[in-house]
Design a protein around this motif. Structure first.
Motif, short mmCIF file in Angstrom:
data_model
loop_
_atom_site.label_atom_id
_atom_site.label_comp_id
_atom_site.label_asym_id
_atom_site.label_seq_id
_atom_site.Cartn_x
_atom_site.Cartn_y
_atom_site.Cartn_z
N LEU A 22 0.84 -1.32 0.01
CA LEU A 22 -0.06 0.04 -0.11
C LEU A 22 0.84 1.10 -0.16
N LYS A 23 1.90 1.27 0.69
CA LYS A 23 2.95 2.50 0.76
C LYS A 23 3.38 2.47 -0.56
N LYS A 24 3.95 1.46 -1.25
CA LYS A 24 4.32 1.52 -2.54
C LYS A 24 3.32 2.10 -3.75
N GLU A 25 2.14 1.77 -3.55
CA GLU A 25 1.22 2.14 -4.44
C GLU A 25 1.08 3.60 -4.45
N LYS A 26 1.16 4.24 -3.08
CA LYS A 26 1.13 5.64 -2.98
C LYS A 26 2.13 6.44 -3.39
N GLU A 27 3.18 5.78 -3.50
CA GLU A 27 4.64 6.36 -3.74
C GLU A 27 4.80 6.33 -5.51
N GLU A 28 4.31 5.29 -6.06
CA GLU A 28 4.72 5.23 -7.32
C GLU A 28 3.75 4.20 -8.09
N GLU A 29 3.87 4.32 -9.55
CA GLU A 29 2.90 3.42 -10.41
C GLU A 29 3.19 2.15 -10.21
N ILE A 30 2.10 1.12 -10.01
CA ILE A 30 2.50 -0.01 -9.69
C ILE A 30 1.98 -0.75 -10.98
N SER A 31 2.20 -2.44 -11.10
CA SER A 31 2.10 -3.00 -12.21
C SER A 31 0.59 -3.68 -11.89
N TYR A 32 0.12 -4.17 -12.89
CA TYR A 32 -1.38 -4.89 -12.85
C TYR A 32 -1.10 -5.89 -11.84
N GLU A 33 -0.08 -6.73 -11.59
CA GLU A 33 0.36 -7.85 -10.88
C GLU A 33 0.43 -7.62 -9.41
N GLN A 34 0.97 -6.20 -9.33
CA GLN A 34 1.10 -5.90 -8.05
C GLN A 34 -0.35 -5.36 -7.50
N LYS A 35 -1.13 -4.98 -8.34
CA LYS A 35 -2.53 -4.42 -8.01
C LYS A 35 -3.17 -5.48 -7.49
N LEU A 36 -3.15 -6.54 -8.37
CA LEU A 36 -3.78 -8.15 -7.90
C LEU A 36 -3.47 -8.52 -6.57
N ALA A 37 -1.95 -8.18 -6.25
CA ALA A 37 -1.37 -8.86 -5.19
C ALA A 37 -2.05 -7.99 -3.82
N ILE A 38 -2.21 -6.58 -4.13
CA ILE A 38 -2.77 -5.65 -3.20
C ILE A 38 -4.19 -6.26 -2.86
N GLU A 39 -5.02 -6.47 -3.94
CA GLU A 39 -6.33 -6.75 -3.59
C GLU A 39 -6.31 -8.16 -2.89
#
Length: 111
Positions: A22-39
């Protein structure tokens, strides 16, 4: 593309992974796979980071387990001796009944 050097590989609980992602998501653009991991982490993480770390610390004070097994226990939060035995099945040792009961008592405080 940003290059990253891996300094250490260490298993971490889902609660800590969720906070880091979640911290990384706020700081920079994340990949589709990272978005899936967050979900996935949002859906299946059962404890806050602080509670997860406290739980791991308490369990470690009872019995010495590998980091991998400790993280699995914290993430899964087994409710019975049978569930705990399944997590410990890959270990080369088995816990005494009183150690398993103590771990389950500690887990109950956090669930």
């Amino acid at each position: 593309m940003k290059l990253v050097r891996v300094l250490e590989i260490k298993p971490i609980c889902m609660a800590l992974a969720k906070e880091l992602m979640l911290k990384k998501e706020k700081e920079e653009e994340i990949s589709y796979e990272q978005k899936l991991a967050i979900e996935h982490l949002k859906k299946f993480t059962k404890l806050s980071k602080d509670k997860a770390l406290k739980l791991a610390e308490e369990i470690s004070s009872v019995v010495k387990l590998s980091d991998e097994i400790l993280v699995q226990i914290v993430d899964i939060l087994p409710q019975s001796a049978d569930e705990l035995r399944l997590i410990l099945a890959s270990e080369k040792f088995s816990l005494r009944e009183e150690e398993m009961n103590r771990i389950l008592e500690i887990i109950k405080k956090y669930v």
